[in-house]
Each structure stands twice: as structure tokens, then as C-alpha cells.
Scaffold this active site. Structure first.
Site, short mmCIF file in Angstrom:
data_model
loop_
_atom_site.label_atom_id
_atom_site.label_comp_id
_atom_site.label_asym_id
_atom_site.label_seq_id
_atom_site.Cartn_x
_atom_site.Cartn_y
_atom_site.Cartn_z
N TYR A 156 0.88 -1.14 0.07
CA TYR A 156 0.06 -0.17 -0.02
C TYR A 156 0.76 1.23 0.06
O TYR A 156 0.56 2.40 -0.56
CB TYR A 156 -1.08 0.06 1.23
CG TYR A 156 -2.16 1.00 0.95
CD1 TYR A 156 -3.24 0.68 -0.01
CD2 TYR A 156 -2.50 1.92 1.69
CE1 TYR A 156 -4.10 1.57 -0.21
CE2 TYR A 156 -3.40 2.82 1.71
CZ TYR A 156 -4.49 2.60 0.60
OH TYR A 156 -5.50 3.28 0.44
N LYS A 163 -3.58 8.28 2.84
CA LYS A 163 -5.01 8.33 3.72
C LYS A 163 -4.56 8.54 5.19
O LYS A 163 -5.80 9.27 5.60
CB LYS A 163 -5.24 6.80 3.55
CG LYS A 163 -5.62 6.23 2.44
CD LYS A 163 -6.88 6.67 2.01
CE LYS A 163 -7.44 6.04 0.70
NZ LYS A 163 -8.42 6.81 -0.07
P1 NAD Z 1 -12.60 3.01 -7.91
O1 NAD Z 1 -11.41 2.86 -9.04
O2 NAD Z 1 -14.17 2.51 -8.56
O3 NAD Z 1 -12.81 4.48 -7.74
C1 NAD Z 1 -11.66 5.32 -7.77
C2 NAD Z 1 -11.94 6.46 -8.14
O4 NAD Z 1 -11.15 7.69 -8.43
C3 NAD Z 1 -12.50 6.42 -10.03
O5 NAD Z 1 -13.73 6.83 -10.00
C4 NAD Z 1 -11.51 7.32 -10.46
O6 NAD Z 1 -12.03 8.05 -11.81
C5 NAD Z 1 -11.40 8.48 -9.45
N1 NAD Z 1 -10.08 9.34 -9.87
C6 NAD Z 1 -8.80 8.98 -9.75
N2 NAD Z 1 -7.84 10.19 -10.06
C7 NAD Z 1 -8.99 11.03 -10.18
C8 NAD Z 1 -8.90 12.53 -10.41
N3 NAD Z 1 -7.73 13.06 -10.83
N4 NAD Z 1 -10.13 13.32 -10.62
C9 NAD Z 1 -10.97 12.83 -10.47
N5 NAD Z 1 -11.51 11.31 -10.18
C10 NAD Z 1 -10.24 10.41 -10.13
O7 NAD Z 1 -12.19 2.42 -6.67
P2 NAD Z 1 -12.86 2.36 -5.30
O8 NAD Z 1 -12.16 1.15 -4.72
O9 NAD Z 1 -14.47 2.44 -5.51
O10 NAD Z 1 -12.16 3.54 -4.62
C11 NAD Z 1 -12.77 4.66 -4.01
C12 NAD Z 1 -12.29 5.10 -2.81
O11 NAD Z 1 -12.46 4.16 -1.99
C13 NAD Z 1 -10.76 5.67 -2.75
O12 NAD Z 1 -10.70 6.62 -1.99
C14 NAD Z 1 -10.26 4.46 -2.22
O13 NAD Z 1 -8.99 4.57 -1.72
C15 NAD Z 1 -11.30 3.95 -1.23
N6 NAD Z 1 -10.99 2.81 -0.79
C16 NAD Z 1 -11.26 1.46 -1.34
C17 NAD Z 1 -11.08 0.32 -1.01
C18 NAD Z 1 -10.97 -0.99 -1.98
O14 NAD Z 1 -10.67 -2.25 -1.50
N7 NAD Z 1 -11.54 -1.06 -3.15
C19 NAD Z 1 -10.87 -0.03 0.40
C20 NAD Z 1 -10.83 1.14 1.31
C21 NAD Z 1 -11.05 2.37 0.74
O1 0WE Z 2 -6.85 2.73 -1.63
C1 0WE Z 2 -6.89 1.87 -2.47
C2 0WE Z 2 -6.39 1.72 -3.80
C3 0WE Z 2 -6.13 3.17 -4.34
C4 0WE Z 2 -5.20 3.14 -5.61
C5 0WE Z 2 -5.31 2.16 -6.57
C6 0WE Z 2 -4.48 2.27 -7.79
C7 0WE Z 2 -4.67 1.18 -8.78
C8 0WE Z 2 -4.34 1.73 -10.33
C9 0WE Z 2 -4.50 4.28 -5.71
N1 0WE Z 2 -3.87 4.58 -7.07
C10 0WE Z 2 -4.07 3.57 -7.85
N2 0WE Z 2 -2.99 3.49 -9.10
C11 0WE Z 2 -3.38 2.82 -10.14
O2 0WE Z 2 -2.59 3.27 -11.25
N3 0WE Z 2 -7.54 0.73 -1.84
C12 0WE Z 2 -7.83 0.60 -0.52
C13 0WE Z 2 -7.28 -0.60 -2.64
C14 0WE Z 2 -6.03 -1.30 -2.17
O3 0WE Z 2 -5.01 -1.08 -2.99
C15 0WE Z 2 -4.20 -1.64 -2.51
C16 0WE Z 2 -4.35 -2.64 -1.45
C17 0WE Z 2 -5.84 -2.26 -1.40
C18 0WE Z 2 -6.79 -2.79 -0.29
C19 0WE Z 2 -2.51 -1.53 -2.61
C20 0WE Z 2 -1.88 -2.53 -1.98
C21 0WE Z 2 -2.31 -3.45 -0.98
C22 0WE Z 2 -3.54 -3.21 -0.76
#
Ligand code: NAD
Ligand code: 0WE
Length: 260
Positions: A156, A163
Site C-alpha cells: 500500500y 490516507k
Molecule cells: P474505483 O477505481 O472504482 O474508484 C476510484 C475513483 O477515483 C475512480 O472513479 C477514478 O475515476 C477516481 N479518480 C482518480 N483520480 C482522479 C482524478 N484526478 N480526478 C477525479 N477522479 C479521480 O475504486 P474504489 O475502490 O471504489 O475507490 C474509491 C475510494 O475508496 C478510494 O478513495 C479508495 O482509496 C477507497 N477505498 C477502497 C477500498 C478497496 O479495497 N476498493 C478500500 C478502502 C477504501
Molecule cells: O485505496 C486503495 C487503492 C488506491 C489506488 C489504486 C490504484 C490502482 C491503479 C491508488 N492508485 C492506484 N493507481 C493505479 O494506477 N485501496 C484501499 C485498494 C487497495 O489497494 C491496495 C491494497 C488495497 C486494499 C494496494 C496494495 C495493497 C492493498
């Protein structure tokens, strides 16, 4: 009558039907909120427009959060539809892909760190800063965080400090905006297979490990997160601000577990 009836919500962060922001939009629409969606780029415009239609949302606006001008333009367009709004959801994160693979000190760079903090933390502040004049007297801002803010997690990497910064911003924004009736909270979600999680090596293994340790013995869904988000942004949560609520099946509460 839904518990968000009469509320107007702006939701940023839908990229697909697996996005956490989509779970939030569906839950808020179900509870009676009017919804405006934003999308990062034209590449996503048509998909997001179709999804908006599914929940009766008529407002879809472009927004790349890396630009103050785009944020201001988004609010100018929004003002043509709504005089004010009540809910802002920030579900956006980004770090350059190569930052998320390998040992921390081997992969982290000054530029990678700046981008991760700008898009994943500062952009929430910027959206509040330029949108605050349109916020109603009983409004709520919400962002999405992850356990990497407070615990080290393999791969991460720089997203952890980003975060942590986002969670500190929740507290500082809550202190600043509380007197105006604006609440600011975060949801720390467990891992969910979304686009942002795709390409993360061994994500399936992470999900299995998580489910074996979390008290609920399962992974969380975008519906779990959506329902908590709808509650936190409703007047039912009128006494809650500056808080990070864990929607993780209890995973973060466990200090030691035994195999079932
Ligand atoms: P996702 O890829 O569906 O959503 C991420 C969004 O960020 C996308 O819609 C993308 O268009 C947007 N984004 C990135 N750069 C941007 C920019 N410059 N301007 C506008 N939008 C931008 O993935 P997700 O998992 O739904 O992520 C949403 C949030 O949830 C994030 O903050 C992520 O860190 C958080 N989160 C995800 C998880 C997981 O495991 N998926 C867990 C905890 C928190
Ligand atoms: O916040 C996140 C993911 C955020 C994220 C994901 C990407 C993938 C594509 C930020 N930047 C990028 N850039 C890219 O090009 N999560 C909480 C999901 C996530 O990501 C991980 C996790 C988990 C959970 C990465 C490593 C280990 C665990």
C-alpha cells in the site's frame, strides 16, 4: 419515506458498477436523495451517464480533482441546476501504479508522494473549499479511507501516508465547518475488488485472509459501505463529525485470532 428525502448529493468517484461510489449513490437514491454524479474524464462520461439514468440522477458533470479550475467549473455548472446542496461524497484516490508494488523505500519517490497526497487527500479539501458557499445549513461531507492510514500494509506504500493525511483533513475540516452546520466524516472500508484494487498483486489472497480474520468472517460489499454512507450523511447522524467509521466487518478490532 426515505431518510434522505429532500437532500441533494454530489458524488465523485464512479468509474464502474463495482465502484464504492456507485454503492453509495444507489443507497442514497434509494433513501430519497437527488443525486449529481461527477466523472474523471470523457472516457467515463457515457458509462456514468447510463448509471445516473438508472438511479434517476439528471446531473452528470466532468471533474478531474487535480485542477482547481475544474473544481470551480464543476460548481459553476452545478449552480445552474441547484442553488445549494446537502451532501458531498469524495470517493477518489490515485498514486502512480509503480508506487503500489514492492518495498516502500525502494519504490517511493518525491513525485509519487506528491501525486498520491494531491489526488487522494488534498482534493477533498479543495472540493470543500470551492463548494462551501453552496452547502446548506445541515450538510455532510464524506470521504473514503483505508486501514493503511493507521497500520502498515504490504504494497500500500505511499497511499498509507496519503490516507493518514486524508483522515487528519477530516478532523481539521470538521473543526472548521462545524459552526456552519457542516459535518465531515470518513468511512474506512475493508478491501473490495474494484478497479482501484485491480492489478494489486494477490488481491484475491488478501480478500481470503481478511475474511478468515474479520469477526463477520466475510468480505464487505459496496452495499455495506453505501448504507453506512447514507446514514452518516443523513440527519440521523446529526451528532457525528470528525469521525472515521470502520466498515470492515470488525477486522481492525482483532488483535489475535485462532483458525476456525
Ligand atoms: P474505483 O477505481 O472504482 O474508484 C476510484 C475513483 O477515483 C475512480 O472513479 C477514478 O475515476 C477516481 N479518480 C482518480 N483520480 C482522479 C482524478 N484526478 N480526478 C477525479 N477522479 C479521480 O475504486 P474504489 O475502490 O471504489 O475507490 C474509491 C475510494 O475508496 C478510494 O478513495 C479508495 O482509496 C477507497 N477505498 C477502497 C477500498 C478497496 O479495497 N476498493 C478500500 C478502502 C477504501
Ligand atoms: O485505496 C486503495 C487503492 C488506491 C489506488 C489504486 C490504484 C490502482 C491503479 C491508488 N492508485 C492506484 N493507481 C493505479 O494506477 N485501496 C484501499 C485498494 C487497495 O489497494 C491496495 C491494497 C488495497 C486494499 C494496494 C496494495 C495493497 C492493498
Amino acid at each position: 419515506m426515505g431518510f434522505l428525502t429532500g437532500k441533494r448529493a454530489v458524488i465523485a468517484g464512479i468509474a464502474s458498477d463495482r465502484s464504492i461510489a456507485w454503492g453509495i449513490a444507489q443507497a442514497m437514491a434509494r433513501e430519497g436523495a437527488e443525486i449529481a454524479l461527477t466523472y474523471q474524464s470523457e472516457r467515463l462520461a457515457e458509462r456514468v451517464r447510463e448509471m445516473a439514468a438508472e438511479i434517476g440522477a439528471s446531473i452528470c458533470l466532468p471533474l478531474d480533482v487535480s485542477s482547481d479550475e475544474e473544481i470551480m467549473r464543476m460548481y459553476e455548472s452545478l449552480a445552474g441546476h441547484w442553488p445549494s446542496f446537502d451532501i458531498l461524497v469524495h470517493s477518489v484516490a490515485f498514486a502512480p501504479r509503480e508506487q503500489l508494488v514492492g518495498r516502500y523505500l525502494d519504490t517511493v519517490t518525491r513525485e509519487g508522494s506528491q501525486i498520491a497526497h494531491d489526488i487522494s487527500s488534498y482534493s477533498f479539501v479543495a472540493m470543500a473549499k470551492y463548494g462551501r458557499s453552496m452547502l446548506s445549513k445541515q450538510s455532510a461531507l464524506l470521504t473514503l479511507s483505508y486501514l493503511g492510514a493507521v497500520r502498515s500494509i504490504p504494497n500500500y506504500n505511499i497511499m498509507g501516508p496519503a490516507k493518514a493525511s486524508l483522515e487528519a483533513n477530516v478532523r481539521f475540516m470538521a473543526a472548521d465547518l462545524g459552526a456552519a452546520g457542516v459535518r465531515v466524516n470518513g468511512i474506512s472500508a475493508g478491501p473490495i475488488k474494484t478497479l482501484a484494487a485491480s492489478g494489486v498483486g494477490d488481491f484475491r489472497q488478501m480478500l481470503q485472509h481478511f475474511a478468515s480474520i474479520a469477526p463477520l468472517r466475510r468480505n464487505v460489499t459496496i452495499e455495506d459501505v453505501g448504507n453506512a454512507a447514507a446514514f452518516l450523511c443523513s440527519d440521523l447522524a446529526s451528532g457525528i463529525t470528525g469521525e472515521i467509521v470502520y466498515v470492515d466487518g470488525g477486522f481492525h478490532t482483532v488483535g489475535m485470532s485462532m483458525p476456525d
